[in-house]
Write an enzyme that holds these catalytic residues in place. Sequence first.
Site, short mmCIF file in Angstrom:
data_model
loop_
_atom_site.label_atom_id
_atom_site.label_comp_id
_atom_site.label_asym_id
_atom_site.label_seq_id
_atom_site.Cartn_x
_atom_site.Cartn_y
_atom_site.Cartn_z
N GLU A 1 21.23 24.40 75.48
CA GLU A 1 21.17 24.19 74.04
C GLU A 1 22.20 25.06 73.30
O GLU A 1 22.47 26.18 73.71
CB GLU A 1 19.81 24.63 73.49
CG GLU A 1 18.68 23.77 73.88
CD GLU A 1 17.38 24.29 73.26
OE1 GLU A 1 16.36 23.68 73.49
OE2 GLU A 1 17.42 25.33 72.56
N CYS B 1 25.74 29.30 67.64
CA CYS B 1 24.75 30.07 68.40
C CYS B 1 24.78 29.55 69.84
O CYS B 1 24.48 28.38 70.10
CB CYS B 1 23.38 29.87 67.76
SG CYS B 1 22.06 30.65 68.69
N CYS C 1 15.07 31.73 80.86
CA CYS C 1 15.17 33.18 80.61
C CYS C 1 14.05 33.91 81.33
O CYS C 1 12.90 33.47 81.31
CB CYS C 1 15.09 33.44 79.11
SG CYS C 1 15.32 35.18 78.69
N CYS D 1 9.51 36.09 76.55
CA CYS D 1 8.87 36.48 75.29
C CYS D 1 7.73 35.50 75.01
O CYS D 1 7.86 34.30 75.23
CB CYS D 1 9.88 36.44 74.14
SG CYS D 1 11.20 37.65 74.36
N CYS E 1 8.38 32.27 72.75
CA CYS E 1 9.65 31.57 72.91
C CYS E 1 9.54 30.42 73.90
O CYS E 1 9.04 30.59 75.01
CB CYS E 1 10.71 32.57 73.38
SG CYS E 1 12.23 31.79 73.89
N CYS F 1 15.15 28.67 70.06
CA CYS F 1 15.72 28.42 71.38
C CYS F 1 14.69 27.83 72.33
O CYS F 1 13.55 28.21 72.35
CB CYS F 1 16.36 29.67 71.96
SG CYS F 1 15.21 30.94 72.43
S1 SF4 Z 1 13.51 35.05 72.85
FE1 SF4 Z 1 13.46 33.62 74.59
S2 SF4 Z 1 15.59 33.46 75.27
FE2 SF4 Z 1 15.45 35.30 73.97
S3 SF4 Z 1 15.03 36.97 75.43
FE3 SF4 Z 1 13.02 36.23 74.73
S4 SF4 Z 1 12.43 34.70 76.29
FE4 SF4 Z 1 14.61 35.05 76.51
#
Ligand code: SF4
Length: 372
Positions: free
Chosen positions: A103, A116, A123, A127, A130, A346
């Site tokens: 993306e 961006c 990832c 988080c 996310c 994201c």
């Molecule tokens: S917000 Fe999402 S993409 Fe960014 S570091 Fe945390 S888990 Fe990874």
Amino acid sequence: MKRQSSQTSNSAPAAPRFLSALGLNELIEVFKNLGEPSFRATQLLDLYYRKSLVSYDQATCLGKALREWLAAGLPLYQLEPVEMREGGEASKWLWRSANSLIESVQIRAPGRVTSCLSSQVGCAVRCAFCATGQGGFERQLETNEMVEQYLQMRARSGLHSSHVVFMGMGEPLYNYEAVMRAVRQLNRPTPEGVGLAARRITISTVGIVPGIKRLAGENLQLELAISLHAPDEATREKLIPAAKRQPLREILQAAAEYSKLTHRLVTYEYVLLAGVNDAPEQARELGRLLRGRPCKVNLIPFNPVAGTDFKPSAPPAQRRFKQILDEAHVPTTIRVSKGRKVDAACGQLRASGNANIGSTERSEVLPSILKK
Ligand code: SF4
């Protein structure tokens, strides 16, 4: 010239390559093998990085036979566009590359256009709020896959991006070398790069201390954004599981070192989640942590998505939080959300796009949220 044309039409590259993955010297070598003068390679890369191209037909400085050879043997880009969503002041792009979905977002504001970019597929930081994090890590992006996100959005939208933020999918400091090569390519003047000033490029991290220290030694004045999201370890670890290995005290120390060496203010990102991290006491604690440091705080209204337990702070709570930081003399802004209409957080488009395009990846719509 006759000899050059016949070589051009008969030759074919040995392996699939993309123009985005070649440096000037490598392209000169390709052109030399085709019997073309080296200045043609310089002309082509200059055009590619200065204006972006959607087709070799736009490179009218090159002969027709050469353009045809290049179109067949050295495609301009590796990323294939899959979907683009347009809404308000943001466009979100979904690409396919080596069987992965990637993306990118283009954000328009008066006087500036920001690209961006993603640095990883998925990832590992995970988080809690996310979409990308919920799906886990898939693979690192190559340098040309990152630079292409910038080039292709510019070429396809016709808008010149003035700024770049590595704030899409992934933790850029966990793909350090490839990200730094992309940064240098964006920074280097044409014909070997895009020519963006380092101060217009932001690295956004959850606070990977060794990476921040390494970045400080790069001798580049990059902008650094650190996602704090909480003023205490316990809340932070709930939101960012990887934070266990990155204590706040060490993050703040590394950030101070970064500011000292680069003379840049560090931006602390803070997503406001109702009942989780938006209490007045948490604002006061954040003020005590950051007061007197060369920094600013960016409060991010949470971008809600069906399936998550997190809720955005109410606007009065957002304003109260900011006021407390203002009173602590910590420069603070509340980010205006420009991406809600296009699932700009994201991982959101990638998650919803999986079902649409029959990808081999996850097909569920992930219960998730926003970017750091
Ligand atoms: S917000 Fe999402 S993409 Fe960014 S570091 Fe945390 S888990 Fe990874």
